[in-house]
Design a protein around this motif. Structure first.
Motif, short mmCIF file in Angstrom:
data_model
loop_
_atom_site.label_atom_id
_atom_site.label_comp_id
_atom_site.label_asym_id
_atom_site.label_seq_id
_atom_site.Cartn_x
_atom_site.Cartn_y
_atom_site.Cartn_z
N SER A 140 -10.95 -2.45 -11.80
CA SER A 140 -10.52 -1.73 -10.59
C SER A 140 -10.69 -2.63 -9.38
CB SER A 140 -11.32 -0.43 -10.40
OG SER A 140 -12.70 -0.71 -10.30
N PHE A 141 -9.93 -2.35 -8.33
CA PHE A 141 -9.96 -3.16 -7.12
C PHE A 141 -11.32 -3.05 -6.43
CE2 PHE A 141 -5.35 -2.38 -7.53
CZ PHE A 141 -4.88 -3.69 -7.43
N GLY A 142 -11.70 -4.11 -5.74
CA GLY A 142 -12.91 -4.09 -4.95
C GLY A 142 -12.69 -3.37 -3.63
N PRO A 143 -13.77 -3.10 -2.89
CA PRO A 143 -13.65 -2.43 -1.59
C PRO A 143 -12.92 -3.30 -0.58
CG PRO A 143 -15.90 -3.17 -1.96
CD PRO A 143 -15.17 -3.39 -3.24
N VAL A 144 -12.31 -2.65 0.40
CA VAL A 144 -11.55 -3.38 1.42
C VAL A 144 -12.48 -3.80 2.55
CG1 VAL A 144 -9.50 -2.05 0.82
CG2 VAL A 144 -10.88 -1.34 2.76
N ALA A 145 -12.02 -4.77 3.34
CA ALA A 145 -12.80 -5.25 4.48
C ALA A 145 -12.85 -4.19 5.58
CB ALA A 145 -12.19 -6.54 5.02
N GLY B 224 -2.21 5.04 -1.06
CA GLY B 224 -2.51 4.52 -2.39
C GLY B 224 -3.58 3.47 -2.46
N ALA B 225 -4.16 3.07 -1.33
CA ALA B 225 -5.15 1.99 -1.31
C ALA B 225 -6.51 2.53 -0.92
CB ALA B 225 -4.71 0.90 -0.33
N PRO B 226 -7.59 1.85 -1.31
CA PRO B 226 -8.92 2.28 -0.89
C PRO B 226 -9.06 2.22 0.63
CG PRO B 226 -9.03 0.57 -2.60
CD PRO B 226 -7.62 0.62 -2.13
N VAL B 227 -9.96 3.01 1.16
CA VAL B 227 -10.32 2.92 2.58
C VAL B 227 -11.72 2.34 2.67
CG1 VAL B 227 -8.86 4.84 3.24
CG2 VAL B 227 -11.23 5.29 2.63
N TRP B 228 -12.00 1.69 3.81
CA TRP B 228 -13.33 1.11 3.99
C TRP B 228 -14.30 2.19 4.44
CZ3 TRP B 228 -16.40 0.33 8.47
CH2 TRP B 228 -17.58 -0.40 8.23
N ARG B 229 -15.48 2.14 3.87
CA ARG B 229 -16.57 3.02 4.26
C ARG B 229 -17.78 2.17 4.63
NH1 ARG B 229 -13.48 7.36 5.01
NH2 ARG B 229 -12.56 8.20 3.08
N GLY C 6 -21.11 0.56 4.47
CA GLY C 6 -21.90 0.37 3.26
C GLY C 6 -21.14 -0.36 2.18
N ASP C 7 -19.79 -0.37 2.25
CA ASP C 7 -19.00 -1.20 1.33
C ASP C 7 -19.17 -2.65 1.75
OD1 ASP C 7 -18.10 1.07 0.12
OD2 ASP C 7 -16.11 1.05 1.04
N GLU C 8 -19.77 -3.47 0.93
CA GLU C 8 -20.08 -4.84 1.35
C GLU C 8 -19.44 -5.92 0.50
OE1 GLU C 8 -24.21 -5.54 2.07
OE2 GLU C 8 -24.13 -4.39 3.94
N ASP C 9 -19.17 -5.65 -0.79
CA ASP C 9 -18.63 -6.70 -1.66
C ASP C 9 -17.11 -6.77 -1.46
OD1 ASP C 9 -18.92 -8.74 -3.42
OD2 ASP C 9 -19.65 -7.52 -5.08
N VAL C 10 -16.72 -7.19 -0.24
CA VAL C 10 -15.31 -7.07 0.17
C VAL C 10 -14.50 -8.34 -0.08
CG1 VAL C 10 -15.91 -5.34 1.90
CG2 VAL C 10 -15.79 -7.75 2.56
N LEU C 11 -15.13 -9.41 -0.53
CA LEU C 11 -14.41 -10.68 -0.74
C LEU C 11 -14.17 -10.86 -2.24
CD1 LEU C 11 -16.22 -12.99 1.84
CD2 LEU C 11 -14.20 -11.54 2.15
N THR C 12 -13.04 -10.32 -2.70
CA THR C 12 -12.73 -10.33 -4.13
C THR C 12 -11.30 -10.80 -4.37
OG1 THR C 12 -12.03 -8.00 -4.07
CG2 THR C 12 -14.34 -8.44 -4.63
N VAL C 13 -11.07 -11.27 -5.58
CA VAL C 13 -9.73 -11.66 -6.03
C VAL C 13 -9.30 -10.76 -7.18
CG1 VAL C 13 -9.90 -14.08 -5.32
CG2 VAL C 13 -10.64 -13.40 -7.62
N SER D 45 -4.97 -4.55 2.57
CA SER D 45 -5.76 -5.01 1.44
C SER D 45 -4.83 -5.37 0.29
CB SER D 45 -6.76 -3.95 0.98
OG SER D 45 -6.15 -2.99 0.13
N SER D 46 -5.39 -6.06 -0.69
CA SER D 46 -4.62 -6.45 -1.86
C SER D 46 -4.38 -5.28 -2.80
CB SER D 46 -5.35 -7.57 -2.61
OG SER D 46 -6.65 -7.15 -3.00
N ALA D 47 -5.02 -4.13 -2.55
CA ALA D 47 -4.90 -2.98 -3.43
C ALA D 47 -3.73 -2.07 -3.08
CB ALA D 47 -6.19 -2.16 -3.40
N GLN D 48 -2.94 -2.40 -2.06
CA GLN D 48 -1.78 -1.58 -1.73
C GLN D 48 -0.81 -1.59 -2.92
OE1 GLN D 48 -2.00 -3.79 2.33
NE2 GLN D 48 -0.35 -2.30 2.51
N PRO D 49 -0.35 -0.44 -3.38
CA PRO D 49 0.42 -0.40 -4.63
C PRO D 49 1.64 -1.31 -4.65
CG PRO D 49 -0.27 1.80 -4.02
CD PRO D 49 -0.66 0.92 -2.87
N HIS D 50 2.33 -1.48 -3.50
CA HIS D 50 3.53 -2.32 -3.53
C HIS D 50 3.22 -3.80 -3.60
CE1 HIS D 50 2.70 -2.64 0.81
NE2 HIS D 50 3.50 -3.70 0.82
N LEU D 51 1.92 -4.16 -3.61
CA LEU D 51 1.53 -5.56 -3.75
C LEU D 51 1.05 -5.88 -5.16
CD1 LEU D 51 -0.37 -6.11 -0.37
CD2 LEU D 51 2.06 -6.41 -0.88
#
Length: 510
Positions: A64-69, A77-82, A84-91, A119-125
């Motif tokens: 699954s995708f990591g949290p967004v910045a 369709g993409a995660p939202v930042w909350r 406390g989400d810290e591991d935001v630098l993912t590939v 973020s990279s998790a947007q469905p059209h990407l």
């Protein structure tokens, strides 16, 4: 362990083993893999730091995708930042399930979002379609907004660009495990992602990390350090902290997101820089002479990236998208059109030129045409011209797809080209971008664009001739058929012949 795609969904990386999942159509997706440490706590506002290695022996679940910045955007369709989400630098990696294919070309995609959201998790990407076309696709999250592009005294500017370089280094060190060729990496991006690509072309830190580049709708705005500092000072004032390192570190990411949004929202009545009266984008790459030594047109024109093949594209009616999403303030008079042009540091007479060029158009349509060319079209084309003039190989294209709809013609506006190029027309967030459900002509166009990207990543040939000192062939992406035109036939470009572009936005305080 055999880590090639096609034999397992488990892969060994420099920071430990990861396990992905099989997607439809013979693609393995490995998502949310950290390429740098969380950029908070002692690492906040710093260059990206290495990921600590995993020593527990268990593979990381990468399904699954990591949290967004940090950002306030809530994208479909993409995660939202909350907080406390810290591991935001993912590939994320999409690898064809082809065990005997040999080393495949790599396409590394950077999302857009005005350097402020996305973020990279947007469905059209999603990268699966390009993976099925024979490439290993990688995307990443990077710091946006104040965390990525806000000026903090004593800390590096352009932290979002530094994140992208760290992700590219991850690709160089790890992509062979997924079947990719680290010597054939194409960096692609759209909008702010394309602006990032343009910056990377001239950055010493990025040298050797890419063989080719694709840039769709390159925004041509860059800040001087003084301009960036002025924006930062206003945000700090709204946040109620000092515009110092200690003051800004004392404000939480959520607090700075809210303050940045407030500054952007007040731009029409209280702009930090003149351009903010009509342009709500408050973050831009900073030409600091260090991380970003020069603006991209200058860098590319000097030959800084002549060994990198370049493919560019822009849409014919970029700014109609911004109007549809409420990001453009309509001018109430010709005087206001001229004021907006001057706020962008462009000659006021451009407004008169567009009146002559589009005599039957409404004021709004003329204004949007001018803004689209000013903010994206002309700069994108010049990037290709400068690159070719400095000895590089450059290919030029334009997205012209229109079709009728019950609500009027679907326009070739900003971002409409992205689902076509990525093969994601059926993504849930693509419908608005492309103006409705795709038909068979749209699907055929998408197949042609996906093939062009894949062939360019593979061998540097998208299927039409490059720009030369004597000619600028332009691939026109359209329905029902594409065509090849000559840039000299685009009369609108004559309006820009004596107009300078790309110099960094100066400080508002002489």
């Amino acid at each position: 362990m055999d880590t090639r795609a096609g034999t397992s969904t488990e892969f060994r990386t420099t920071t430990g083993r990861v396990t992905g999942r099989r997607s439809p159509g013979g693609v393995i997706a490995v998502l949310g893999v950290p390429y740098a440490a969380p950029p908070f706590g002692p690492y906040r506002f710093r260059a990206p730091q290495p990921v600590p290695g995993r020593d527990d022996g268990a593979p990381r679940d990468a399904t699954s995708f990591g949290p967004v910045a940090p950002q306030s955007a809530e994208l479909p369709g993409a995660p939202v930042w909350r907080p406390g989400d810290e591991d935001v630098l993912t590939v994320n990696v999409w690898a064809p399930d082809l065990p005997d294919a040999g080393a495949l070309p790599v396409l590394f995609f950077l999302h857009g979002g005005a350097y402020t959201f996305g973020s990279s998790a947007q469905p059209h990407l999603d990268g699966a379609a390009l993976a099925r076309a024979g490439t290993v696709v990688v995307s990443c999250n990077y710091r946006v907004g104040f965390e990525g592009f806000g000026h903090v005294p004593g800390f590096p500017d352009n932290r979002g660009l530094l994140d992208q370089i760290a992700a590219l280094r991850w690709v160089r060190e790890n992509i062979s495990a997924f079947g990719g060729d680290p010597e054939r990496v194409t960096v692609a991006g759209h909008s702010a992602g394309a602006g990032s690509v343009a910056c990377l072309l001239g950055m010493d830190r990025a040298r050797g990390l890419m063989r080719r580049a694709v840039a769709h709708s390159v925004p041509g705005t860059f800040y001087s350090v003084g301009a960036a500092a002025a924006v930062s000072a206003r945000i700090a004032a709204v946040a109620g902290v000092g515009a110092t390192a200690d003051g800004l570190l004392s404000a939480s990411p959520a607090h700075l997101v809210a303050a940045s949004d407030a500054v952007a929202a007040r731009g029409a009545v209280d702009p930090v820089l003149p351009r903010h009266a009509g342009d709500p984008v408050v973050f831009q790459p900073v030409v600091d002479g260090d991380v970003l030594p020069a603006d991209p047109l200058t860098a590319v024109g000097s030959g800084a990236a002549r060994d990198v093949d370049l493919l560019v594209c822009h849409t014919l009616e970029e700014q109609w998208f911004m109007h549809a999403t409420g990001s453009v303030r309509e001018p109430r008079s010709e005087e206001e059109v001229g004021d907006a042009v001057e706020a962008l540091r462009l000659p006021r007479h451009l407004a008169a030129r567009y009146r002559e060029f589009m005599p039957d158009a409404s004021r709004l349509d003329r204004f949007l045409a001018l803004l689209g060319d000013a903010c994206f079209g002309e700069y994108t084309t010049r990037l290709a011209e400068r690159h070719a003039g400095a000895g590089g190989r450059a290919f030029l294209s334009r997205f012209a797809r229109r079709r009728p709809s019950p609500d009027g013609d679907v326009r070739p506006w900003h971002t409409a080209d992205v689902p076509f190029a990525l093969g994601t027309l059926d993504a849930p967030d693509a419908r608005f971008l492309i103006g409705g459900d795709p038909d068979e002509q749209d699907r055929a166009l998408s197949r042609r664009m996906v093939r062009a990207w894949a062939d360019f990543a593979d061998r540097g040939d998208p299927g039409w001739p490059p720009v030369t000192p004597d000619a600028a062939p332009v691939r026109m992406w359209a329905v029902p058929d594409d065509g090849l035109a000559d840039d000299a036939s685009f009369r609108v470009r004559r309006l820009w012949r004596d107009v300078d572009l790309g110099t960094p936005e100066p400080s508002p305080h002489p």
